[in-house]
Design a protein around this motif. Structure first.
Motif, PDB file in Angstrom:
ATOM      1  N   GLY A  17      59.809  38.304  51.266  1.00  0.00           N
ATOM      2  CA  GLY A  17      60.121  38.932  50.044  1.00  0.00           C
ATOM      3  C   GLY A  17      59.236  40.000  49.504  1.00  0.00           C
ATOM      4  O   GLY A  17      59.389  40.475  48.594  1.00  0.00           O
ATOM      5  N   ARG A  18      58.033  40.388  50.223  1.00  0.00           N
ATOM      6  CA  ARG A  18      57.044  41.364  49.815  1.00  0.00           C
ATOM      7  C   ARG A  18      57.400  42.549  50.161  1.00  0.00           C
ATOM      8  O   ARG A  18      57.949  42.821  51.656  1.00  0.00           O
ATOM      9  N   VAL A  19      57.583  43.533  49.410  1.00  0.00           N
ATOM     10  CA  VAL A  19      57.815  44.986  49.485  1.00  0.00           C
ATOM     11  C   VAL A  19      56.770  45.693  49.082  1.00  0.00           C
ATOM     12  O   VAL A  19      56.041  45.416  47.858  1.00  0.00           O
ATOM     13  N   GLY A  20      56.346  46.958  49.415  1.00  0.00           N
ATOM     14  CA  GLY A  20      55.506  47.842  48.619  1.00  0.00           C
ATOM     15  C   GLY A  20      56.160  48.564  47.391  1.00  0.00           C
ATOM     16  O   GLY A  20      57.183  48.432  47.013  1.00  0.00           O
ATOM     17  N   PHE A  21      55.309  49.130  46.594  1.00  0.00           N
ATOM     18  CA  PHE A  21      55.713  49.573  45.410  1.00  0.00           C
ATOM     19  C   PHE A  21      56.838  50.663  45.593  1.00  0.00           C
ATOM     20  O   PHE A  21      57.995  50.687  44.587  1.00  0.00           O
ATOM     21  N   ALA A  22      56.520  51.397  46.435  1.00  0.00           N
ATOM     22  CA  ALA A  22      57.576  52.635  46.892  1.00  0.00           C
ATOM     23  C   ALA A  22      59.013  52.167  47.067  1.00  0.00           C
ATOM     24  O   ALA A  22      59.859  52.525  46.669  1.00  0.00           O
ATOM     25  N   THR A  23      59.058  51.135  47.957  1.00  0.00           N
ATOM     26  CA  THR A  23      60.190  50.641  48.310  1.00  0.00           C
ATOM     27  C   THR A  23      61.163  49.994  47.016  1.00  0.00           C
ATOM     28  O   THR A  23      62.016  49.940  46.944  1.00  0.00           O
ATOM     29  N   ALA A  24      60.168  48.971  46.351  1.00  0.00           N
ATOM     30  CA  ALA A  24      60.714  48.395  45.206  1.00  0.00           C
ATOM     31  C   ALA A  24      61.162  49.371  44.178  1.00  0.00           C
ATOM     32  O   ALA A  24      62.263  49.402  43.585  1.00  0.00           O
ATOM     33  N   ALA A  25      60.774  50.462  44.173  1.00  0.00           N
ATOM     34  CA  ALA A  25      61.085  51.581  43.172  1.00  0.00           C
ATOM     35  C   ALA A  25      62.314  52.302  43.640  1.00  0.00           C
ATOM     36  O   ALA A  25      63.266  52.561  42.915  1.00  0.00           O
ATOM     37  N   ALA A  26      62.394  52.531  44.872  1.00  0.00           N
ATOM     38  CA  ALA A  26      63.493  53.264  45.488  1.00  0.00           C
ATOM     39  C   ALA A  26      64.689  52.258  45.309  1.00  0.00           C
ATOM     40  O   ALA A  26      65.897  52.637  45.219  1.00  0.00           O
ATOM     41  N   ASP A  27      64.459  51.016  45.644  1.00  0.00           N
ATOM     42  CA  ASP A  27      65.707  50.281  45.558  1.00  0.00           C
ATOM     43  C   ASP A  27      66.186  49.907  44.324  1.00  0.00           C
ATOM     44  O   ASP A  27      67.422  50.073  43.992  1.00  0.00           O
ATOM     45  N   LEU A  28      65.237  50.023  43.378  1.00  0.00           N
ATOM     46  CA  LEU A  28      65.515  49.866  41.837  1.00  0.00           C
ATOM     47  C   LEU A  28      66.549  51.314  41.525  1.00  0.00           C
ATOM     48  O   LEU A  28      67.239  50.924  40.814  1.00  0.00           O
ATOM     49  N   ASP A  29      65.943  52.370  41.730  1.00  0.00           N
ATOM     50  CA  ASP A  29      66.618  53.638  41.462  1.00  0.00           C
ATOM     51  C   ASP A  29      67.918  53.630  42.202  1.00  0.00           C
ATOM     52  O   ASP A  29      69.043  54.132  41.404  1.00  0.00           O
TER      53      ASP A  29
END
Length: 76
Positions: A58-70
């Protein structure tokens, strides 16, 4: 059922506990037994952190997490 004996309780602590028991219409023994159950059931910060550490994946980078949230927000 096992017993617990606590010695050398300061008078002001005993009085405060006795008042709390009376407010709940309980004996001091009933009150303390309930409080000890709650204390035993409460998880420590160390327990919580160990559980978090034990979880893998379940670890993702910050950019991926931000993109998924957007993406999730725009889908609403």
């Amino acid at each position: 059922m096992p017993n617990v004996l606590v010695r050398d309780v300061p008078e002001e602590v005993h009085s405060a506990l006795q008042r709390k028991a009376e407010q709940r219409h309980q004996s001091l023994q009933q009150y303390l037994s309930t409080e000890l159950r709650h204390l035993a059931a409460r998880r420590s910060i160390a327990d919580v952190l160990n559980d978090v550490e034990d979880q893998r994946g379940g670890r993702v980078g910050f950019a991926t997490a931000a993109a998924d949230l957007d993406e999730e927000r725009s889908a609403r």
